[in-house]
Design an enzyme around this catalytic site. Structure first.
Site, PDB file in Angstrom:
ATOM      1  N   ASP A  10       2.014  -0.928  11.915  1.00 58.36           N
ATOM      2  CA  ASP A  10       0.668  -1.353  11.501  1.00 58.36           C
ATOM      3  C   ASP A  10       0.356  -2.801  11.882  1.00 58.36           C
ATOM      4  OD1 ASP A  10       0.105   1.113  10.365  1.00 58.36           O
ATOM      5  OD2 ASP A  10       0.889   0.538   8.406  1.00 58.36           O
ATOM      6  N   LYS A  39       0.833  -1.211   0.000  1.00 57.91           N
ATOM      7  CA  LYS A  39       0.000   0.000   0.000  1.00 57.91           C
ATOM      8  C   LYS A  39       0.867   1.261   0.000  1.00 57.91           C
ATOM      9  CE  LYS A  39      -2.915   0.813   3.590  1.00 57.91           C
ATOM     10  NZ  LYS A  39      -2.699   2.160   4.169  1.00 57.91           N
ATOM     11  N   ARG A  44      -6.187   1.981  18.086  1.00 52.76           N
ATOM     12  CA  ARG A  44      -5.964   0.527  17.979  1.00 52.76           C
ATOM     13  C   ARG A  44      -5.609  -0.124  19.311  1.00 52.76           C
ATOM     14  NH1 ARG A  44      -3.018   0.503  11.995  1.00 52.76           N
ATOM     15  NH2 ARG A  44      -4.997   0.545  10.847  1.00 52.76           N
ATOM     16  N   ARG A  60       2.873   5.910  -3.367  1.00 49.83           N
ATOM     17  CA  ARG A  60       4.019   6.709  -3.815  1.00 49.83           C
ATOM     18  C   ARG A  60       4.229   6.548  -5.311  1.00 49.83           C
ATOM     19  NH1 ARG A  60       4.271   5.668   1.453  1.00 49.83           N
ATOM     20  NH2 ARG A  60       5.589   6.893   2.866  1.00 49.83           N
TER      21      ARG A  60
HETATM   22  C1  S3P Z   1       2.585   4.916   6.143  1.00 52.00           C
HETATM   23  C2  S3P Z   1       3.160   5.259   7.325  1.00 52.00           C
HETATM   24  C3  S3P Z   1       2.631   4.852   8.639  1.00 52.00           C
HETATM   25  C4  S3P Z   1       1.627   3.726   8.524  1.00 52.00           C
HETATM   26  C5  S3P Z   1       0.668   3.921   7.403  1.00 52.00           C
HETATM   27  C6  S3P Z   1       1.400   4.055   6.075  1.00 52.00           C
HETATM   28  C7  S3P Z   1       3.198   5.402   4.883  1.00 52.00           C
HETATM   29  O1  S3P Z   1       2.029   5.954   9.260  1.00 52.00           O
HETATM   30  O2  S3P Z   1       0.917   3.563   9.734  1.00 52.00           O
HETATM   31  O3  S3P Z   1      -0.214   2.819   7.314  1.00 52.00           O
HETATM   32  O4  S3P Z   1       2.857   4.883   3.803  1.00 52.00           O
HETATM   33  O5  S3P Z   1       4.030   6.313   4.947  1.00 52.00           O
HETATM   34  P1  S3P Z   1       2.893   7.002  10.123  1.00 52.00           P
HETATM   35  O6  S3P Z   1       3.996   7.434   9.240  1.00 52.00           O
HETATM   36  O7  S3P Z   1       1.982   8.133  10.443  1.00 52.00           O
HETATM   37  O8  S3P Z   1       3.344   6.235  11.327  1.00 52.00           O
END
Ligand code: S3P
Length: 439
Positions: free
Chosen positions: A320, A22, A351, A27
Site C-alpha cells: 500500500d 486499518k 495505482r 480484524r
Molecule cells: C489488506 C491487505 C492488502 C492491502 C489492503 C489491506 C488486509 O490487500 O492492500 O489495504 O487488511 O488484509 P491484498 O491482500 O489484496 O494485497
C-alpha cells in the site's frame, strides 16, 4: 467533491500520533463479533472503511458500541451463529471488509448481498469467490466477478487446502475465516509472506491455528468449528498512515518529526527498509509491543534521498506504500525503478497509471511499465508542474489523495487535488495532523 490545494510547506516538526491500523481494526471487530462474550477494543481506527465493517457485523448479529472514552465494546454472536442480514451489506470503498466478510459468511447457512462504491464495484472478487466456492458457497456476482454480489453460504462447508495464486492477505484471511466454521482443518499455502495479523489475532481469540514451513512456503492450518473467546485488543498505529509523514519529513528540508506508536510488523515495514536504502534518516525510539505487534516511535529527519532499484521480493510488505514511495522517488537524486507491482492495478484505483498521470501533472518525470514505474528524481528541487494545470484526479483512492498531498509540500506552486473526501476512508485526521506538523 471537495477539492484542495496542498502548498509548499514549512518543515515538519514536533510529535504526532497516527490513528489505529486499518487491517488490525477490521480484524478486531470481526473476530470480537465472532467470539462468545464481551471484547473491548482500544485504538480502533474510526475511518469509513472500518465503520463499514462495524455496521456489517451489527447486521450479522454482533452488538457493537463505542463508549465515550473511545473504547469499542463488542458482544459477539459466536462462530456458526451469525444472522442473515435483512439488507444488503454496504462495504463502501473497502476491499478488506468485503473479502474477509465473504470468508466469514461462506461457511454460515445464510445469504447476503454485498454492494459498494464505484471503486469497490470495479475490483476483482473472483480471487475469493474461487476458493470459497470450492468450500461449498455459491455466488451470483456481477460481470467480471464484481459487486454487487450475492453469496449463499454452505453449512457444513468443506475444508480445503488452497495455494494462493496471488500474494494477498485478504484472500488468505477469507479462506481462514471460512475455515473457522468448517469441520476439519482448512489450510492456506502462502508462496510469499503477506501481513499476518489474522494469524496473530485469531490465536489471541483462542482459535487453534498452526503455521509451519514447507519448501520455503508458509502453510497456515486452522482447526474448524472453533469457539472464540473474547479478548481485549489494543490496536497499534498504522504504518501505512505513518508512511505519508515519514516521506513528507524525509523530503521537506529542515524537517525533524517524531511519529509515535507506529506498528512495525515485519510483514508491513518494507517502506522503512526501502527509504533507508534511499538514504532516509529514520530512527526507532522506544521499541515495544502493543497488542502482540512490534511498535516504535519513529524520528524522521530530512535527508538527501537517492534513487534505488526496489527489490520485487519486498512488495508484499509495502504493497500500500508504493504511491507515496513514488513521491519520495520523484524528489530523489537519480532514478528509481519498481517492478512486480501488478497487484497495484487492482487496488482502490489502478495505482500505477493513476500515480503516473498525477505525478506527471505535478511535474515529475515518470515512465510507466506494465508492472511498475521508473521515476527520474529532481535531486531535491521542488516539483514544477505546468502552470494552471488541471487538478490531480484522486479517483476514490485515499492513498492517491494523501500521496499527492505530500507531493504538494515539495512543489513550487502547490498541487491541487480534485477530491480529498476519500482520505476519510483510512485517515480522517490526516489534514489536521499535517497542518499541525507544518505550523
Ligand atoms: C489488506 C491487505 C492488502 C492491502 C489492503 C489491506 C488486509 O490487500 O492492500 O489495504 O487488511 O488484509 P491484498 O491482500 O489484496 O494485497
Amino acid at each position: 467533491m471537495p477539492s484542495h490545494t496542498f502548498q509548499p510547506s514549512a518543515p515538519l516538526t514536533g510529535r504526532l500520533r497516527v490513528p489505529g491500523d486499518k487491517s488490525i481494526s477490521h480484524r478486531a471487530l470481526m473476530f470480537a463479533g465472532l467470539a462468545v462474550g464481551q471484547s473491548r477494543i482500544t485504538g480502533l481506527l474510526e475511518g469509513e472503511d472500518v465503520l463499514a465493517t462495524a455496521a456489517a457485523m451489527r447486521q450479522l448479529g454482533a452488538r457493537i458500541e463505542r463508549s465515550e472514552d473511545g473504547t469499542w465494546i463488542v458482544d459477539g454472536a459466536g462462530v456458526g451463529s451469525l444472522l442473515e442480514p435483512k439488507q444488503a451489506l454496504d462495504m463502501g470503498n473497502s476491499g478488506t471488509s468485503t473479502r474477509l466478510m465473504m470468508g466469514l459468511l461462506a461457511s454460515h447457512a445464510i445469504s447476503a448481498t454485498f454492494i459498494g462504491d464505484a471503486s469497490l464495484s470495479g475490483r476483482p472478487m473472483n480471487r475469493v469467490i474461487d476458493p470459497l466456492s470450492q468450500m461449498g458457497a455459491t455466488f451470483e456476482a456481477s460481470p467480471g466477478g464484481t459487486l454487487p454480489c450475492m453469496l449463499r453460504g454452505a453449512s457444513p462447508a468443506v475444508p480445503i487446502t488452497y495455494r494462493l495464486p496471488v500474494a494477498s492477505a485478504q484472500v488468505k484471511s477469507a479462506v481462514l475465516l471460512a475455515g473457522l466454521n468448517t469441520p476439519g482443518i482448512t489450510r492456506v499455502i502462502e508462496p510469499a509472506p503477506t501481513r499476518d495479523h489474522t494469524e496473530r489475532m485469531l490465536t489471541g481469540f483462542g482459535a487453534k491455528l498452526e503455521v509451519t514451513e514447507d519448501n520455503g512456503e508458509r502453510v497456515i492450518a486452522i482447526h474448524g468449528e472453533a469457539d472464540l473467546k473474547p479478548m481485549d485488543v489494543v490496536v497499534p498505529g498504522d504504518p501505512s498512515s505513518a508512511a505519508f509523514f515519514i516521506v513528507a519529513a524525509s523530503i521537506v528540508p529542515g524537517s525533524d518529526l517524531v511519529i509515535e506508536n507506529v506498528g512495525l510488523n515485519p510483514t508491513r515495514a518494507g517502506i522503512v527498509t526501502v527509504l533507508r536504502q534511499m538514504g532516509a534518516d529514520i530512527e526507532e525510539l522506544s521499541p515495544r509491543e502493543v497488542g502482540g505487534e512490534p511498535v516504535a516511535d519513529l524520528r524522521v529527519r530530512h535527508a538527501r534521498l537517492k534513487g534505488v532499484d526496489v527489490d520485487p521480493a519486498i512488495v508484499p510488505s509495502m504493497v500500500d506504500e508504493f504511491p507515496v514511495l513514488f513521491v519520495a522517488a520523484a524528489l530523489a537524486e537519480g532514478t528509481t525503478r519498481t517492478t512486480g507491482l501488478e497487484e497495484l492495478r487492482v487496488k482502490e484505483s489502478d495505482r500505477i497509471s493513476v500515480m503516473a498521470e498525477a505525478l506527471t501533472l505535478a511535474g515529475a518525470r515518470v515512465e510507466e511499465q506494465e508492472d511498475g514505474l521508473t521515476i527520474h528524481g529532481t535531486g531535491g528541487e521542488p516539483l514544477h508542474g505546468t502552470p494552471d494545470s488541471a487538478s490531480v484526479a484522486t479517483r476514490l483512492d485515499h492513498r492517491i489523495a494523501m500521496s499527492m498531498a505530500v507531493s504538494g509540500l515539495v512543489s513550487r506552486d502547490g498541487v491541487r487535488l480534485d477530491d480529498i473526501a476519500p482520505i476519510a476512508t483510512s485517515f480522517p485526521s490526516f489534514i489536521d495532523l499535517l497542518e499541525n506538523a507544518t505550523s
